[in-house]
Design a protein around this motif. Structure first.
Motif, PDB file in Angstrom:
ATOM      1  N   ARG A  51       0.871  -1.181   0.000  1.00 48.97           N
ATOM      2  CA  ARG A  51       0.000   0.000   0.000  1.00 48.97           C
ATOM      3  C   ARG A  51       0.901   1.222   0.000  1.00 48.97           C
ATOM      4  NH1 ARG A  51      -5.321  -0.048   1.057  1.00 48.97           N
ATOM      5  NH2 ARG A  51      -6.169  -2.141   1.289  1.00 48.97           N
ATOM      6  N   LEU A  52       0.441   2.308  -0.595  1.00 46.41           N
ATOM      7  CA  LEU A  52       1.240   3.529  -0.553  1.00 46.41           C
ATOM      8  C   LEU A  52       1.475   3.916   0.896  1.00 46.41           C
ATOM      9  CD1 LEU A  52      -0.323   5.817  -3.300  1.00 46.41           C
ATOM     10  CD2 LEU A  52       1.611   4.262  -3.461  1.00 46.41           C
ATOM     11  N   LEU A  53       2.647   4.469   1.170  1.00 44.32           N
ATOM     12  CA  LEU A  53       2.875   4.961   2.533  1.00 44.32           C
ATOM     13  C   LEU A  53       2.465   6.422   2.647  1.00 44.32           C
ATOM     14  CD1 LEU A  53       5.682   6.714   2.331  1.00 44.32           C
ATOM     15  CD2 LEU A  53       6.752   4.509   2.541  1.00 44.32           C
ATOM     16  N   THR A  54       2.153   7.046   1.520  1.00 42.30           N
ATOM     17  CA  THR A  54       1.610   8.407   1.559  1.00 42.30           C
ATOM     18  C   THR A  54       0.080   8.304   1.528  1.00 42.30           C
ATOM     19  OG1 THR A  54       1.943   8.391  -0.835  1.00 42.30           O
ATOM     20  CG2 THR A  54       3.536   9.602   0.470  1.00 42.30           C
ATOM     21  N   PRO A  55      -0.605   9.188   2.263  1.00 46.48           N
ATOM     22  CA  PRO A  55      -2.070   9.121   2.263  1.00 46.48           C
ATOM     23  C   PRO A  55      -2.666   9.411   0.890  1.00 46.48           C
ATOM     24  CG  PRO A  55      -1.241  10.861   3.749  1.00 46.48           C
ATOM     25  CD  PRO A  55      -0.047  10.229   3.114  1.00 46.48           C
ATOM     26  N   GLY A  56      -3.898   8.945   0.690  1.00 49.66           N
ATOM     27  CA  GLY A  56      -4.550   9.064  -0.623  1.00 49.66           C
ATOM     28  C   GLY A  56      -4.559  10.473  -1.185  1.00 49.66           C
ATOM     29  N   TRP A  57      -4.663  11.484  -0.312  1.00 48.50           N
ATOM     30  CA  TRP A  57      -4.719  12.854  -0.858  1.00 48.50           C
ATOM     31  C   TRP A  57      -3.400  13.229  -1.516  1.00 48.50           C
ATOM     32  CZ3 TRP A  57      -1.110  16.190   0.948  1.00 48.50           C
ATOM     33  CH2 TRP A  57      -0.574  15.974   2.238  1.00 48.50           C
ATOM     34  N   MET A  58      -2.346  12.448  -1.237  1.00 53.32           N
ATOM     35  CA  MET A  58      -1.048  12.758  -1.859  1.00 53.32           C
ATOM     36  C   MET A  58      -0.873  12.068  -3.211  1.00 53.32           C
ATOM     37  SD  MET A  58       1.785  13.093   1.148  1.00 53.32           S
ATOM     38  CE  MET A  58       3.091  13.399  -0.017  1.00 53.32           C
ATOM     39  N   THR A  59      -1.990  11.881  -3.914  1.00 55.10           N
ATOM     40  CA  THR A  59      -1.868  11.375  -5.282  1.00 55.10           C
ATOM     41  C   THR A  59      -2.406  12.439  -6.244  1.00 55.10           C
ATOM     42  OG1 THR A  59      -3.907  10.160  -4.890  1.00 55.10           O
ATOM     43  CG2 THR A  59      -1.903   8.887  -4.847  1.00 55.10           C
ATOM     44  N   ARG A  60      -2.263  13.691  -5.842  1.00 61.56           N
ATOM     45  CA  ARG A  60      -2.705  14.783  -6.725  1.00 61.56           C
ATOM     46  C   ARG A  60      -1.752  14.905  -7.913  1.00 61.56           C
ATOM     47  NH1 ARG A  60      -2.695  19.149  -1.942  1.00 61.56           N
ATOM     48  NH2 ARG A  60      -0.628  18.210  -1.794  1.00 61.56           N
ATOM     49  N   LEU A  61      -2.336  15.102  -9.062  1.00 62.97           N
ATOM     50  CA  LEU A  61      -1.528  15.316 -10.274  1.00 62.97           C
ATOM     51  C   LEU A  61      -2.067  16.556 -10.977  1.00 62.97           C
ATOM     52  CD1 LEU A  61      -1.169  11.610 -11.444  1.00 62.97           C
ATOM     53  CD2 LEU A  61       0.699  13.110 -10.749  1.00 62.97           C
ATOM     54  N   GLY A  63      -3.982  19.233 -12.816  1.00 61.79           N
ATOM     55  CA  GLY A  63      -5.298  19.245 -13.450  1.00 61.79           C
ATOM     56  C   GLY A  63      -6.258  18.229 -12.876  1.00 61.79           C
ATOM     57  N   ALA A  64      -5.878  17.515 -11.826  1.00 61.46           N
ATOM     58  CA  ALA A  64      -6.772  16.498 -11.256  1.00 61.46           C
ATOM     59  C   ALA A  64      -6.647  16.530  -9.746  1.00 61.46           C
ATOM     60  CB  ALA A  64      -6.421  15.115 -11.795  1.00 61.46           C
ATOM     61  N   GLN A  65      -7.086  17.604  -9.153  1.00 59.64           N
ATOM     62  CA  GLN A  65      -6.994  17.732  -7.693  1.00 59.64           C
ATOM     63  C   GLN A  65      -7.967  16.758  -7.033  1.00 59.64           C
ATOM     64  OE1 GLN A  65      -4.746  19.940  -6.297  1.00 59.64           O
ATOM     65  NE2 GLN A  65      -4.076  20.338  -8.379  1.00 59.64           N
ATOM     66  N   LEU A  66      -7.515  16.136  -5.973  1.00 63.44           N
ATOM     67  CA  LEU A  66      -8.375  15.197  -5.241  1.00 63.44           C
ATOM     68  C   LEU A  66      -8.962  15.895  -4.024  1.00 63.44           C
ATOM     69  CD1 LEU A  66      -6.024  12.141  -5.108  1.00 63.44           C
ATOM     70  CD2 LEU A  66      -8.158  12.297  -6.368  1.00 63.44           C
ATOM     71  N   ALA A  67     -10.065  15.337  -3.536  1.00 61.65           N
ATOM     72  CA  ALA A  67     -10.633  15.890  -2.302  1.00 61.65           C
ATOM     73  C   ALA A  67      -9.636  15.680  -1.174  1.00 61.65           C
ATOM     74  CB  ALA A  67     -11.937  15.167  -1.994  1.00 61.65           C
ATOM     75  N   ARG A  68      -9.470  16.677  -0.315  1.00 59.49           N
ATOM     76  CA  ARG A  68      -8.485  16.629   0.773  1.00 59.49           C
ATOM     77  C   ARG A  68      -8.773  15.466   1.737  1.00 59.49           C
ATOM     78  NH1 ARG A  68      -5.103  16.666   3.914  1.00 59.49           N
ATOM     79  NH2 ARG A  68      -3.846  18.303   4.818  1.00 59.49           N
ATOM     80  N   GLU A  69     -10.082  15.042   1.750  1.00 66.71           N
ATOM     81  CA  GLU A  69     -10.417  14.008   2.738  1.00 66.71           C
ATOM     82  C   GLU A  69     -10.053  12.590   2.282  1.00 66.71           C
ATOM     83  OE1 GLU A  69     -14.115  15.523   0.669  1.00 66.71           O
ATOM     84  OE2 GLU A  69     -12.366  16.339   1.684  1.00 66.71           O
ATOM     85  N   SER A  70      -9.574  12.436   1.035  1.00 64.86           N
ATOM     86  CA  SER A  70      -9.242  11.083   0.584  1.00 64.86           C
ATOM     87  C   SER A  70      -7.884  10.694   1.165  1.00 64.86           C
ATOM     88  CB  SER A  70      -9.223  11.012  -0.939  1.00 64.86           C
ATOM     89  OG  SER A  70      -8.485  12.081  -1.447  1.00 64.86           O
ATOM     90  N   ASP A  71      -7.891  10.248   2.407  1.00 63.87           N
ATOM     91  CA  ASP A  71      -6.603  10.021   3.052  1.00 63.87           C
ATOM     92  C   ASP A  71      -6.371   8.574   3.476  1.00 63.87           C
ATOM     93  OD1 ASP A  71      -8.379  10.042   5.036  1.00 63.87           O
ATOM     94  OD2 ASP A  71      -7.439  11.596   6.248  1.00 63.87           O
ATOM     95  N   ALA A 387      10.195  13.220  -6.137  1.00 61.66           N
ATOM     96  CA  ALA A 387       9.986  11.847  -6.618  1.00 61.66           C
ATOM     97  C   ALA A 387       8.717  11.238  -6.038  1.00 61.66           C
ATOM     98  CB  ALA A 387      11.190  10.973  -6.271  1.00 61.66           C
ATOM     99  N   PHE A 388       7.955  12.029  -5.278  1.00 60.02           N
ATOM    100  CA  PHE A 388       6.686  11.537  -4.742  1.00 60.02           C
ATOM    101  C   PHE A 388       5.592  11.758  -5.785  1.00 60.02           C
ATOM    102  CE2 PHE A 388       7.369  12.064   0.163  1.00 60.02           C
ATOM    103  CZ  PHE A 388       8.317  11.069   0.119  1.00 60.02           C
ATOM    104  N   ILE A 389       4.559  10.953  -5.688  1.00 54.94           N
ATOM    105  CA  ILE A 389       3.437  11.104  -6.617  1.00 54.94           C
ATOM    106  C   ILE A 389       2.918  12.541  -6.533  1.00 54.94           C
ATOM    107  CG2 ILE A 389       1.098  10.292  -7.176  1.00 54.94           C
ATOM    108  CD1 ILE A 389       1.950   7.674  -5.596  1.00 54.94           C
ATOM    109  N   ASP A 390       2.809  13.014  -5.311  1.00 57.10           N
ATOM    110  CA  ASP A 390       2.227  14.333  -5.098  1.00 57.10           C
ATOM    111  C   ASP A 390       3.158  15.483  -5.487  1.00 57.10           C
ATOM    112  OD1 ASP A 390      -0.201  15.523  -4.012  1.00 57.10           O
ATOM    113  OD2 ASP A 390       1.176  16.520  -2.635  1.00 57.10           O
ATOM    114  N   GLY A 391       4.449  15.198  -5.624  1.00 57.52           N
ATOM    115  CA  GLY A 391       5.386  16.290  -5.866  1.00 57.52           C
ATOM    116  C   GLY A 391       5.771  16.454  -7.318  1.00 57.52           C
TER     117      GLY A 391
END
Ligand SMILES: Cc1cc2nc3c(=O)[nH]c(=O)nc-3n(C[C@H](O)[C@H](O)[C@H](O)COP(=O)(O)OP(=O)(O)OC[C@H]3O[C@@H](n4cnc5c(N)ncnc54)[C@H](O)[C@@H]3O)c2cc1C
Length: 415
Positions: A51-61, A63-71, A387-391
């Motif tokens: 499983r990712l070790l970063t919370p779900g909200w850290m998969t923002r890319l 043009g596709a912002q995710l809801a902050r609560e998806s953690d 190198a993070f998905i979110d970064g």
């Protein structure tokens, strides 16, 4: 016949797709070439329970912002679905099952040979991933052939390892996660511990990454004058994407019956030599943990936030028991060695003078010395989370205008 294109992106992981999105927004004609399928690493080079070790909200890319609560913590398969959905939302021009064979300079363009024809591109973005291939220590080749050697990319489940004990080498995120998984399947596990960072999953009532984001720690710019090699060798945080919020540090692993030993320094046949610095490594890890916690505390104070203190997070870890200087694998009943010793990158197809003697790309903030040749997704490339998905999106957004400027007017080329 060769296809003419403005920009060619190599790799369709999060980095290649983020770049594609940023170029598409600027109307830049481009193609993303992927040797497997979209998100291939997460399909075939990660173990099934990951499983990712970063919370779900850290998969923002971009043009596709995710809801902050998806953690929650996404499983690899869910991330693949997310990447696929992202690509199809903007009809990313991805060519799958297309391997790059050679990239060469041809006047002011790049000639790119692929397993599916040649492209002539005015710019090339290398997004082939920071975790490209396992970095094996030199002593691995001196181990007895009787020992089963496995890397995180080829490991699947504990049941598929030969019966017997397992030596896990490396105690960063991958090493501690796999040591625990194998131990929980009833195996004897010895964990060889080198440089690491002990990190709490939660601190002062929040997930660690929530604080690191809010405090600006993740966005910190690459230190001026920092040497690429050192940044590439930074250990990952000892964390697991555990919905129960559990820690996975050395005291927790020792409590589950995992034997902790020093870093492996050499091996010959069935004999493994260990460093005698386990206590120092643990103390240094504690200092790194304190740097993280202090940064969070300073942010809380600056922002005037009202949150309880968390004295337990500061409590001293267990002192490791006296560790041996060597291991006799046969006497210990160890039949497998799992190398969680980090990753290296290789670019054998890149026929341009932009790699160093270690085979690593020479780049500054993703810009190489060859006009039109860029990189994306390397650790600390422009900032701490590069190198993070979110970064990666932030770096793609920074590079896209440079690519547009290099190409002049961003106009599609008829093909
Ligand atoms: C075990 C593990 C767990 C991780 N967990 C997290 C996490 O929880 N959160 C987080 O933010 N980050 C995590 N990371 C870090 C990072 O997000 C991943 O490494 C991610 O895969 C990097 O994405 P990328 O697009 O830069 O590279 P990759 O995902 O590696 O994508 C590169 C693509 O290029 C393709 N490619 C390579 N060579 C060629 C070629 N010659 N021709 C054509 N295509 C090629 C590959 O097939 C691949 O699809 C983790 C990394 C690892 C190894």
């Amino acid at each position: 016949m060769s296809r003419q294109i403005d920009s060619l992106i190599i790799g369709a992981g999060q980095a290649g797709l983020a770049m594609s999105r940023c170029l598409a927004e600027r109307g830049i004609d481009h193609e993303v070439v992927e040797r497997g399928r979209i998100g291939e690493r997460w399909r075939s080079q990660r173990w099934p329970s990951l499983r990712l070790l970063t919370p779900g909200w850290m998969t923002r890319l971009p043009g596709a912002q995710l809801a902050r609560e998806s953690d929650g913590f996404l499983a690899s398969a869910d991330l693949v679905k997310r990447l696929q959905g992202y690509a199809s939302d903007f009809a990313a021009p991805v060519t799958e099952n297309c391997e790059i064979l050679a990239v060469e300079r041809m006047a002011d363009r790049f000639r790119v040979a692929t397993s599916r024809g040649t492209r002539i591109a005015r710019s090339v973005v290398i997004a082939t991933g920071a975790c490209d291939r396992p970095r094996l220590p030199s002593w691995a080749s001196k181990l007895s052939l009787a020992i089963h050697q496995v890397t995180p990319g080829s490991y699947l489940t504990p049941d598929l390892l030969p019966s017997g004990g397992v030596l896990v080498v490396g105690a960063s995120a991958t090493g501690v996660q796999l040591a625990r998984e194998i131990r929980r399947h009833g195996r004897n596990v010895t964990l060889a511990v080198g440089r690491h960072v002990r990190a709490p999953r939660r601190y002062r009532r929040q997930d660690l990454f929530d604080w690191l984001e809010e405090s600006g720690f993740l966005a910190e710019a690459r230190p001026a004058g920092a040497e690429n090699g050192a940044l590439l060798r930074q250990p990952s945080l000892q964390l697991v994407g555990d919905p129960t919020g559990g820690n996975i540090d050395l005291p927790a692993l020792a409590g589950e019956g995992i034997r902790l030993v020093g870093r492996v320094t050499d091996a010959q046949g069935l004999q493994v030599k260990l460093a005698e610095d386990l206590t120092e490594q643990c103390r240094a890890a504690e200092e790194r943990r304190h740097i993280l916690l202090r940064a969070i505390d300073a942010h809380i104070e600056r922002a005037g936030l009202c949150t309880d203190h968390d004295p337990a997070a500061w409590s001293a870890p267990l002192e490791p028991a006296a560790a041996p200087e060597c291991l006799d694998l046969r006497a210990e009943g160890i039949t497998s060695v799992l190398f969680a010793t980090g990753y290296a990158r290789r670019y054998p197809w890149l026929h341009l003078p932009v790699t160093n003697t270690a085979g690593e790309l020479i780049q500054h903030g993703g810009i190489t010395a060859i006009p039109g040749l860029y990189a994306l997704g390397l650790p600390f490339m422009r900032h701490r989370a590069s190198a993070f998905i979110d970064g990666v999106g932030r770096d793609a957004e920074a590079l896209a205008p440079m690519i547009a400027a290099q190409l002049g007017a961003a106009r599609p080329i008829a093909v």
